[in-house]
Enzyme design. Structure first.
Site, PDB file in Angstrom:
ATOM      1  N   VAL A 128       0.836  -1.204   0.000  1.00 24.93           N
ATOM      2  CA  VAL A 128       0.000   0.000   0.000  1.00 24.93           C
ATOM      3  C   VAL A 128       0.867   1.249   0.000  1.00 24.93           C
ATOM      4  O   VAL A 128       0.588   2.221  -0.712  1.00 24.93           O
ATOM      5  CB  VAL A 128      -0.952   0.000   1.215  1.00 24.93           C
ATOM      6  CG1 VAL A 128      -1.611   1.368   1.391  1.00 24.93           C
ATOM      7  CG2 VAL A 128      -2.024  -1.073   1.052  1.00 24.93           C
ATOM      8  N   GLU A 129       1.935   1.235   0.780  1.00 28.02           N
ATOM      9  CA  GLU A 129       2.757   2.432   0.938  1.00 28.02           C
ATOM     10  C   GLU A 129       3.536   2.793  -0.321  1.00 28.02           C
ATOM     11  O   GLU A 129       3.528   3.952  -0.746  1.00 28.02           O
ATOM     12  CB  GLU A 129       3.729   2.239   2.113  1.00 28.02           C
ATOM     13  CG  GLU A 129       3.075   2.192   3.478  1.00 28.02           C
ATOM     14  CD  GLU A 129       2.516   3.538   3.914  1.00 28.02           C
ATOM     15  OE1 GLU A 129       2.916   4.577   3.358  1.00 28.02           O
ATOM     16  OE2 GLU A 129       1.659   3.549   4.820  1.00 28.02           O
ATOM     17  N   THR A 130       4.228   1.840  -0.902  1.00 28.30           N
ATOM     18  CA  THR A 130       5.135   2.172  -2.008  1.00 28.30           C
ATOM     19  C   THR A 130       5.098   1.176  -3.166  1.00 28.30           C
ATOM     20  O   THR A 130       6.022   1.138  -3.975  1.00 28.30           O
ATOM     21  CB  THR A 130       6.595   2.240  -1.504  1.00 28.30           C
ATOM     22  OG1 THR A 130       6.967   0.955  -0.958  1.00 28.30           O
ATOM     23  CG2 THR A 130       6.754   3.305  -0.426  1.00 28.30           C
ATOM     24  N   TYR A 327      -7.572   2.993   5.467  1.00 30.56           N
ATOM     25  CA  TYR A 327      -6.227   2.456   5.250  1.00 30.56           C
ATOM     26  C   TYR A 327      -6.090   1.077   5.875  1.00 30.56           C
ATOM     27  O   TYR A 327      -5.635   0.119   5.229  1.00 30.56           O
ATOM     28  CB  TYR A 327      -5.200   3.420   5.843  1.00 30.56           C
ATOM     29  CG  TYR A 327      -3.780   2.898   5.827  1.00 30.56           C
ATOM     30  CD1 TYR A 327      -2.955   3.124   4.733  1.00 30.56           C
ATOM     31  CD2 TYR A 327      -3.263   2.183   6.906  1.00 30.56           C
ATOM     32  CE1 TYR A 327      -1.647   2.645   4.712  1.00 30.56           C
ATOM     33  CE2 TYR A 327      -1.961   1.698   6.885  1.00 30.56           C
ATOM     34  CZ  TYR A 327      -1.163   1.937   5.796  1.00 30.56           C
ATOM     35  OH  TYR A 327       0.123   1.459   5.772  1.00 30.56           O
TER      36      TYR A 327
END
Length: 345
Positions: A128-130, A327
Site C-alpha cells: 500500500v505504501e510504495t 487504510y
C-alpha cells in the site's frame, strides 16, 4: 540587432531571471528569523554547528506543490470505501505482493518470528505504501520538511519535530542531508517512515550494521513488524470481523471512534451481529473473548449500503501506521488477497 541575436538575448535574460528566482527561493529559509531560531535550538540541544545549518537551509527550497498536496480541500468530497479499496486491490498489486512474499520469504519469516506480525500484513503495508518499494517519493526530504515546518501553520509544530529528527538521523547515519528523497510529507524509504519513526523503530534485520529503509528490503520488512509490535500488536489474535447492524443503537459505537473501548460481549445489545465465518483480515480464528476491547468501523460508499467491521486491538494498531480506518481495512483486504494468492501457487 538581428532576430537570432535578439532571441538569444531574450533567452539569456530569462535564464538569468530564472536563476535569480531559484537562488532567492533557495536562500530564503536561511534568512528567516524563525529558521534562525530553529538553528539556534538545534545547536543548543544537539551540538549542531550553526554555520553548517545555515548553509544547509540556504539550499533548502520551498515547494508550493507540497502545500497544495497536504492542504485538505475546502469542500471535501464524501469518502468512498469502494473507490479507496479499488486503488490497492488490483490484480497487478496482488500478484506483485505474492511475488514480493516469495522473493523475501526468509526476511519475512524472521520478522514474523521476532515480532509476531503475520507475513502478509507486512507485505500489504509495504504494498500500500510504495507498491513494494517501487514508488518511494520524489521530493528531497529537506525540502518537504522545511516547507511544512516553516510554511504550513496547521501542522508546523509536528513537522518541526520531524525536521529535528531528520537532521539527527542524517548526522548519525552519515548520509547527505540534501540527497535523500521521500514523499511530499517527508516520509522515507520502502515502508515510508517519518524521520521520528525511523529513529525509533528502524531495525537492522539484514545484519550489515545499518538500518537502511531505502536500500534494504530486509530492514524495511523488520522495521514494519517492529513498528506494529511496539504499538501493541497482539500475536495470533484477530484483527477485524465483518459485521451486520440493525436498529439505531449501533451509531453509538460508530460515533465513539476507532479506538477499541467497547466489549465484544456487548455488541449484540447495540444491534451488531458478527459472523465468525466472515472474517476480514488474517490470523483470526473463531470469535474474540467476551471482554475483548473492540470498535465498530463504518466504511462508507456514497450511493451504496455501508460496510461494517468490528475492529479489535490489532486493527487499531494498523491505524497507528496511518490514522485512517480506510487504510487499515485496505491493508487487511490486500493481506488476505496476497495470502490466498501465495497459498494457491
Amino acid at each position: 540587432m538581428s532576430r537570432p541575436a535578439r532571441l538569444l538575448t531574450v533567452l539569456l535574460a530569462l535564464a538569468l531571471s530564472s536563476s535569480i528566482t531559484v537562488t532567492a527561493a533557495a536562500a530564503r529559509y536561511a534568512e528567516r528569523e524563525d529558521v534562525r531560531q530553529f538553528i539556534a535550538e538545534m545547536a543548543h540541544k544537539h551540538g549542531f554547528v550553526r554555520k553548517e545549518l545555515r548553509t544547509l537551509f540556504s539550499r533548502a527550497r520551498f515547494q508550493p506543490a507540497i502545500i497544495k498536496a497536504i492542504t485538505p480541500p475546502i469542500e471535501p468530497r464524501a469518502q468512498s470505501w469502494r473507490a479507496y479499496r479499488a486503488l490497492f486491490l488490483t490484480p497487478q498489486r496482488i500478484q506483485a505482493g505474492v511475488e514480493f512474499r516469495e522473493r523475501h520469504r526468509e526476511a519475512l519469516a524472521r520478522a514474523t518470528e521476532l515480532y509476531g506480525v503475520p507475513e502478509e500484513i507486512i507485505v500489504a503495508i509495504i504494498g500500500v505504501e510504495t507498491v513494494y518499494g517501487r514508488n518511494t517519493g520524489s521530493y528531497r526530504v529537506i525540502d518537504a520538511l522545511s516547507t511544512l515546518a516553516f510554511d504550513y501553520p496547521p501542522r508546523a509544530e509536528f513537522f518541526r519535530g520531524e525536521l529535528e529528527h531528520y537532521l539527527l538521523y542524517a548526522r548519525d547515519a552519515g548520509i547527505d542531508t540534501l540527497a535523500l528523497k521521500g514523499s511530499y510529507a517527508g516520509a522515507i524509504g520502502i515502508p515510508q517512515f517519518m524521520p521520528g519513526s525511523y529513529r525509533r523503530y528502524a531495525v537492522d534485520l539484514d545484519g550489515d550494521g545499518r538500518q537502511d529503509l531505502s536500500g534494504s528490503f530486509a530492514d524495511a520488512i523488520g522495521s514494519v513488524a517492529n513498528f506494529l509490535k511496539a504499538h501493541g500488536w497482539e500475536t495470533g489474535q484477530p484483527v477485524a470481523f465483518a459485521a451486520q447492524v440493525q436498529g439505531g443503537n449501533f451509531r453509538k459505537l460508530v460515533d465513539a471512534g476507532i479506538k477499541p473501548t467497547y466489549r465484544w460481549g456487548d455488541l449484540a445489545a447495540f444491534g451488531v451481529n458478527v459472523s465468525g465465518a466472515n472474517v476480514s483480515g488474517v490470523s483470526a480464528g473463531g470469535e474474540a473473548g467476551a471482554d475483548a476491547p473492540c470498535a465498530l468501523i463504518e466504511l462508507e460508499t456514497p450511493g451504496e449500503a455501508n460496510a461494517y467491521l468490528v475492529g479489535l486491538t490489532n486493527f487499531y494498531v494498523l491505524t497507528r501506521y496511518n490514522r485512517s480506518s480506510l487504510y487499515a481495512a485496505a491493508v487487511l483486504d490486500l493481506a488476505q488477497a496476497v495470502k490466498s494468492g501465495y497459498q494457491a501457487k
